[in-house]
Design a protein around this motif. Sequence first.
Motif, PDB file in Angstrom:
ATOM      1  N   GLU A 191       5.305  -1.075 -33.205  1.00 11.39           N
ATOM      2  CA  GLU A 191       6.763  -1.145 -33.202  1.00 11.39           C
ATOM      3  C   GLU A 191       7.232  -2.282 -32.302  1.00 11.39           C
ATOM      4  O   GLU A 191       8.099  -3.074 -32.684  1.00 11.39           O
ATOM      5  CB  GLU A 191       7.289   0.189 -32.693  1.00 11.39           C
ATOM      6  N   SER A 192       6.610  -2.385 -31.114  1.00 12.88           N
ATOM      7  CA  SER A 192       6.983  -3.467 -30.196  1.00 12.88           C
ATOM      8  C   SER A 192       6.720  -4.813 -30.841  1.00 12.88           C
ATOM      9  O   SER A 192       7.499  -5.753 -30.710  1.00 12.88           O
ATOM     10  CB  SER A 192       6.159  -3.390 -28.902  1.00 12.88           C
ATOM     11  N   PHE A 193       5.592  -4.887 -31.546  1.00 11.08           N
ATOM     12  CA  PHE A 193       5.202  -6.147 -32.162  1.00 11.08           C
ATOM     13  C   PHE A 193       6.231  -6.577 -33.207  1.00 11.08           C
ATOM     14  O   PHE A 193       6.671  -7.727 -33.223  1.00 11.08           O
ATOM     15  CB  PHE A 193       3.822  -5.978 -32.801  1.00 11.08           C
ATOM     16  N   VAL A 233       8.732  -0.590 -44.821  1.00 15.09           N
ATOM     17  CA  VAL A 233       7.311  -0.309 -45.042  1.00 15.09           C
ATOM     18  C   VAL A 233       6.679   0.093 -43.708  1.00 15.09           C
ATOM     19  O   VAL A 233       5.962   1.090 -43.623  1.00 15.09           O
ATOM     20  CB  VAL A 233       6.592  -1.543 -45.652  1.00 15.09           C
ATOM     21  N   GLY A 234       6.981  -0.654 -42.664  1.00 15.00           N
ATOM     22  CA  GLY A 234       6.449  -0.362 -41.326  1.00 15.00           C
ATOM     23  C   GLY A 234       6.929   0.978 -40.812  1.00 15.00           C
ATOM     24  O   GLY A 234       6.159   1.762 -40.256  1.00 15.00           O
ATOM     25  N   ARG A 235       8.208   1.275 -41.043  1.00 15.05           N
ATOM     26  CA  ARG A 235       8.776   2.517 -40.568  1.00 15.05           C
ATOM     27  C   ARG A 235       8.057   3.713 -41.209  1.00 15.05           C
ATOM     28  O   ARG A 235       7.729   4.692 -40.548  1.00 15.05           O
ATOM     29  CB  ARG A 235      10.285   2.541 -40.882  1.00 15.05           C
ATOM     30  N   TYR A 236       7.803   3.619 -42.532  1.00 13.42           N
ATOM     31  CA  TYR A 236       7.138   4.741 -43.225  1.00 13.42           C
ATOM     32  C   TYR A 236       5.645   4.771 -42.932  1.00 13.42           C
ATOM     33  O   TYR A 236       5.060   5.841 -42.775  1.00 13.42           O
ATOM     34  CB  TYR A 236       7.401   4.674 -44.740  1.00 13.42           C
ATOM     35  N   TYR A 237       5.038   3.597 -42.861  1.00  9.58           N
ATOM     36  CA  TYR A 237       3.608   3.511 -42.552  1.00  9.58           C
ATOM     37  C   TYR A 237       3.330   4.167 -41.202  1.00  9.58           C
ATOM     38  O   TYR A 237       2.359   4.921 -41.030  1.00  9.58           O
ATOM     39  CB  TYR A 237       3.189   2.036 -42.561  1.00  9.58           C
ATOM     40  N   ASP A 238       4.190   3.914 -40.232  1.00 11.54           N
ATOM     41  CA  ASP A 238       4.070   4.481 -38.892  1.00 11.54           C
ATOM     42  C   ASP A 238       4.036   6.014 -38.969  1.00 11.54           C
ATOM     43  O   ASP A 238       3.162   6.663 -38.389  1.00 11.54           O
ATOM     44  CB  ASP A 238       5.280   4.015 -38.067  1.00 11.54           C
ATOM     45  N   GLN A 297      -0.166 -19.071 -30.418  1.00  8.93           N
ATOM     46  CA  GLN A 297       0.551 -19.832 -31.448  1.00  8.93           C
ATOM     47  C   GLN A 297       0.140 -19.490 -32.872  1.00  8.93           C
ATOM     48  O   GLN A 297       0.976 -19.358 -33.753  1.00  8.93           O
ATOM     49  CB  GLN A 297       0.343 -21.327 -31.215  1.00  8.93           C
ATOM     50  N   ASN A 298      -1.189 -19.357 -33.109  1.00  5.11           N
ATOM     51  CA  ASN A 298      -1.627 -19.201 -34.495  1.00  5.11           C
ATOM     52  C   ASN A 298      -1.787 -17.739 -34.897  1.00  5.11           C
ATOM     53  O   ASN A 298      -2.442 -17.430 -35.870  1.00  5.11           O
ATOM     54  CB  ASN A 298      -2.944 -19.961 -34.715  1.00  5.11           C
ATOM     55  N   TYR A 299      -1.182 -16.812 -34.138  1.00  7.73           N
ATOM     56  CA  TYR A 299      -1.337 -15.401 -34.472  1.00  7.73           C
ATOM     57  C   TYR A 299      -0.361 -15.013 -35.560  1.00  7.73           C
ATOM     58  O   TYR A 299       0.848 -14.999 -35.353  1.00  7.73           O
ATOM     59  CB  TYR A 299      -1.126 -14.522 -33.235  1.00  7.73           C
ATOM     60  N   THR A 300      -0.881 -14.733 -36.748  1.00  4.69           N
ATOM     61  CA  THR A 300       0.025 -14.529 -37.885  1.00  4.69           C
ATOM     62  C   THR A 300      -0.011 -13.114 -38.447  1.00  4.69           C
ATOM     63  O   THR A 300       0.644 -12.820 -39.433  1.00  4.69           O
ATOM     64  CB  THR A 300      -0.330 -15.502 -39.032  1.00  4.69           C
ATOM     65  N   ASN A 301      -0.828 -12.230 -37.854  1.00  2.00           N
ATOM     66  CA  ASN A 301      -0.958 -10.894 -38.426  1.00  2.00           C
ATOM     67  C   ASN A 301       0.312 -10.078 -38.308  1.00  2.00           C
ATOM     68  O   ASN A 301       1.039 -10.166 -37.338  1.00  2.00           O
ATOM     69  CB  ASN A 301      -2.061 -10.136 -37.699  1.00  2.00           C
ATOM     70  N   SER A 302       0.538  -9.253 -39.298  1.00  2.00           N
ATOM     71  CA  SER A 302       1.691  -8.365 -39.218  1.00  2.00           C
ATOM     72  C   SER A 302       1.267  -7.101 -38.481  1.00  2.00           C
ATOM     73  O   SER A 302       0.086  -6.814 -38.338  1.00  2.00           O
ATOM     74  CB  SER A 302       2.173  -8.008 -40.620  1.00  2.00           C
ATOM     75  N   ASN A 335      -0.956  -4.803 -40.524  1.00  2.00           N
ATOM     76  CA  ASN A 335      -2.383  -5.138 -40.557  1.00  2.00           C
ATOM     77  C   ASN A 335      -3.077  -4.582 -39.329  1.00  2.00           C
ATOM     78  O   ASN A 335      -4.204  -4.113 -39.398  1.00  2.00           O
ATOM     79  CB  ASN A 335      -2.573  -6.654 -40.559  1.00  2.00           C
ATOM     80  N   MET A 336      -2.364  -4.634 -38.205  1.00  2.00           N
ATOM     81  CA  MET A 336      -2.980  -4.158 -36.962  1.00  2.00           C
ATOM     82  C   MET A 336      -3.277  -2.664 -37.035  1.00  2.00           C
ATOM     83  O   MET A 336      -4.289  -2.198 -36.514  1.00  2.00           O
ATOM     84  CB  MET A 336      -2.077  -4.483 -35.767  1.00  2.00           C
ATOM     85  N   VAL A 337      -2.410  -1.902 -37.700  1.00  2.00           N
ATOM     86  CA  VAL A 337      -2.687  -0.465 -37.866  1.00  2.00           C
ATOM     87  C   VAL A 337      -3.986  -0.298 -38.646  1.00  2.00           C
ATOM     88  O   VAL A 337      -4.821   0.556 -38.320  1.00  2.00           O
ATOM     89  CB  VAL A 337      -1.537   0.257 -38.599  1.00  2.00           C
ATOM     90  N   CYS A 338      -4.189  -1.158 -39.660  1.00  2.00           N
ATOM     91  CA  CYS A 338      -5.426  -1.085 -40.460  1.00  2.00           C
ATOM     92  C   CYS A 338      -6.648  -1.344 -39.576  1.00  2.00           C
ATOM     93  O   CYS A 338      -7.680  -0.693 -39.737  1.00  2.00           O
ATOM     94  CB  CYS A 338      -5.404  -2.096 -41.598  1.00  2.00           C
ATOM     95  N   TYR A 339      -6.516  -2.293 -38.643  1.00  2.00           N
ATOM     96  CA  TYR A 339      -7.645  -2.553 -37.735  1.00  2.00           C
ATOM     97  C   TYR A 339      -7.946  -1.313 -36.911  1.00  2.00           C
ATOM     98  O   TYR A 339      -9.099  -0.984 -36.653  1.00  2.00           O
ATOM     99  CB  TYR A 339      -7.358  -3.731 -36.793  1.00  2.00           C
ATOM    100  N   PHE A 340      -6.895  -0.577 -36.493  1.00  2.00           N
ATOM    101  CA  PHE A 340      -7.106   0.651 -35.715  1.00  2.00           C
ATOM    102  C   PHE A 340      -7.866   1.683 -36.545  1.00  2.00           C
ATOM    103  O   PHE A 340      -8.776   2.333 -36.062  1.00  2.00           O
ATOM    104  CB  PHE A 340      -5.764   1.234 -35.254  1.00  2.00           C
TER     105      PHE A 340
END
Lengths: 187, 71
Positions: A5-7, A17-22, B32-37, B40-45
């Motif tokens: 969320e912070s990100f 999408v993020g809100r529901y995925y969370d 600078q080059n960090y483009t992940n949403s 995607n990070m939740v998927c990594y978790f």
Amino acid sequence: MPLMESFSRIKKTPSYVGRYYDSIADILLNFLFLITICYITNGSILLTILAFIGIQLQGTLYNYYYVILRNLVHGDTTSRIFEDHAPQAMKGETQVKVDIYYKIYDILYVVFDKTIYNLDRNAMNSNPFPSWFMTMLSSFGLGFQLLVMAVMLALRLEEYIIPFFIFYSILIFVFIGVRKAFLNKPA
Amino acid sequence: MAKLPKEYQFVDLSDYGRGAARFIAQSLRERQNYTNSSNNMVCYFWFVGYCLYVNRFLHCSWVLSDFEVYS
């Protein structure tokens, strides 16, 4: 997950999408934790399911009042009070994706949302909830629930986790009672 | 952006991770080059969780070597 969320807040890319995925990730996480605790303690599946329902209702109540508070004081409105239809996609996400994530969310949460709504239909007609009420209610939030599990695991009290959450769920009625008795807008 | 106006903010017992989360998110953002949403990070978790599950009877350091095999 506060990190995600912070990100998205820092990147200024809020999305449905993020809100529901969370929320979808939260419910799966809760379920997996409880099943694991049931497994390591040789516990009863029935009581585990009861604790899971209790935990979900706690989280739903916290979220319900929190979103209402945000709406009453014109705070952040990414989450809506009544999630009864898929919202219109925000910039940067497609409507198809929002619809799919909304549908999954709806299947997982509809029972809990409806139950809490039916227990307190007039919560919108409140004065903004005072901070002491919200702080006490925040013990129903996922973060606090996970902290309780972590502390109890660390103290080797794992067999008491499931009973704890079942009994703690009784407070749902206390919070709703307090809201109805003291926080209604005067007629 | 805060979720509530200042006069309505409260101590949230379930939100103790927010400060650390904001710090980590900010640090990632500054690369600078960090483009992940964030999704995607939740998927990594989920993936890390899965690796831990697969390796549940092994020593933790095996997770990392396994990660290299998978990727």
